[in-house]
Design an enzyme around this catalytic site. Structure first.
Site, PDB file in Angstrom:
ATOM      1  N   ARG A  51       0.125 115.296  18.963  1.00 31.18           N
ATOM      2  CA  ARG A  51       1.176 115.325  17.948  1.00 31.18           C
ATOM      3  C   ARG A  51       0.771 116.240  16.807  1.00 31.18           C
ATOM      4  O   ARG A  51      -0.400 116.425  16.528  1.00 31.18           O
ATOM      5  CB  ARG A  51       1.367 113.944  17.340  1.00 31.18           C
ATOM      6  N   ASP A  53       2.049 116.356  12.640  1.00 33.68           N
ATOM      7  CA  ASP A  53       2.885 115.637  11.672  1.00 33.68           C
ATOM      8  C   ASP A  53       3.980 116.533  11.112  1.00 33.68           C
ATOM      9  O   ASP A  53       3.930 117.757  11.249  1.00 33.68           O
ATOM     10  CB  ASP A  53       2.028 115.150  10.512  1.00 33.68           C
ATOM     11  N   TYR A 111      -8.128 124.241  14.855  1.00 37.16           N
ATOM     12  CA  TYR A 111      -7.178 124.132  13.746  1.00 37.16           C
ATOM     13  C   TYR A 111      -7.546 125.127  12.657  1.00 37.16           C
ATOM     14  O   TYR A 111      -8.718 125.450  12.461  1.00 37.16           O
ATOM     15  CB  TYR A 111      -7.214 122.727  13.138  1.00 37.16           C
ATOM     16  N   ARG A 200      -7.293 117.366   7.676  1.00 35.27           N
ATOM     17  CA  ARG A 200      -6.791 117.335   6.293  1.00 35.27           C
ATOM     18  C   ARG A 200      -7.717 116.548   5.373  1.00 35.27           C
ATOM     19  O   ARG A 200      -7.879 116.882   4.196  1.00 35.27           O
ATOM     20  CB  ARG A 200      -5.371 116.764   6.279  1.00 35.27           C
TER      21      ARG A 200
END
Lengths: 247, 247
Positions: A51, A53, A111, A200
């Site tokens: 997933r 967000d 990422y 994050r």
């Protein structure tokens, strides 16, 4: 029946995340409906690599699915792009063996996280970066990134959830590029897997280290305490990009 | 009473243009309300250098207004930025003589237009560029740009409107940069004034010349015929930026 792997980019701004949800605009929902339209069925189920967000972007998300019928990979890419809204682009389509699964076959992910510096927010970056208006010592961040690389228990860096699971992950690369032309720091993390919100939370912790609010080796302490409350911040979704999935 | 000049940037995506309109989110409306909040009045009228349409961006829009009271320029910039939404940034504030008027004092303007090339639209550029998927001969465009420079009757390049006015304008510079790293063409136009939609119609015409659909010197013919129907296209608002206003 043809088994496909699609690689796609999307601007996450106007999606309620990747995963399908009723009455929400999601990446999975848009893709499944478009495939259904091509195959003249209601919808075709797809599996994503994971997933993202709401507000999180992708430069190389991967999905896999069974398509009922024969269609060359190139035609699949063109047909899907013709059905996509402007905020999704199909970068590649491949026909793959039936046992390929976008999530279970993944060996690692990369990422990217963009942090805009400067006192004020740039209107053109607000949807595509996090913003940090305070001072940053990039050398301190580089030192701390060495503590991020390796195999660690990332319990302190996982958003709380009810499911008990193994929180040990291996980060192969963790780098920062000081892009002074754009007044940005660009982080990259390549690892065998990432917990929910992990990138994050790591970025927010690195920024606090760069600003001097935390000890430069605070990651080592945070691995030990295994306490989400100690690594408080979560950098905004807007700066995060799923760059690549490795198989 | 203090007379101010503000220079600002905005992402035009989520505005119904610059000019205030009832029940719409506009740049002028947001600025006037914020100034009113600072001065504890309903609203403070501002004059802009000119309108921008919905979706058109600004890197250096200029507004002027009378502020009731004394406030240093630096404090004005900080206070306004603290009241701005994320898609507007106040770049500069200056106290100027009472006869300065953002529109009537302007001597010239510079616009920038970004065209994304490539077959498919890039999700991250859709709000910030026009897109041209067909072949382009940049040398042909450069030749045509020489015909844009100078003093011409731009009637063929003005969106139709009821008001009769002088459609002669002087373009001092008209350039294109072939940004191959980003797969974009970046146009710049500097002139003493621009008619409604003029830059977007010129860009659409230049792209047709670059693609070979029009004669390379078609601008010369279009100046003569003074007919908007002959220069048919209008490039999308998303690629246009008001870059600078000269006084």
């Amino acid at each position: 029946m043809t088994h496909f792997k699609l690689t796609l980019a999307y601007d996450g701004t106007n999606f309620a995340g990747y995963q399908i949800q009723p009455h929400q605009r999601t990446v999975q929902g848009v893709l499944q409906k478009a495939l259904g339209k091509m195959a003249k069925v209601e919808s075709i189920h797809i599996d994503g690599s994971g997933r993202t967000d709401s507000g999180v972007h992708a430069l190389g998300q991967v999905v896999s699915f069974d398509y009922p019928g024969e269609i060359p990979a190139r035609a699949m890419r063109l047909a899907m792009n013709s059905l996509m809204p402007l905020d999704i682009e199909i970068l590649d389509a491949e026909i793959v063996p039936a046992d390929f699964h976008a999530r279970y076959s993944a060996k690692g992910k990369r990422y990217l996280y963009r942090v805009a510096r400067g006192r004020f927010t740039d209107p053109f970056k607000r949807l595509y970066t996090g913003h940090y208006p305070y001072g940053l010592d990039v050398d301190r961040i580089r030192t701390a990134l060495k503590d991020v690389v390796g195999t660690h228990d990332f319990t302190s860096f996982a958003a709380s959830g009810g499911v008990i699971e193994d929180k040990v992950r291996t980060i192969y690369e963790a780098t920062v590029q000081d892009d002074q032309a754009n007044n940005e720091l660009v982080f990259e993390f390549y690892g065998n897997g990432f917990l929910y919100n992990m990138v994050r939370i790591i970025v927010a912790t690195l920024l606090e280290i760069g600003n001097g609010r935390r000890d430069v080796h605070d990651f080592l302490r945070l691995y030990e305490v295994k306490d989400r409350q100690q690594a408080r911040g979560t950098a905004p979704a807007s700066g995060l990009y799923l760059k690549e999935v490795y198989y």
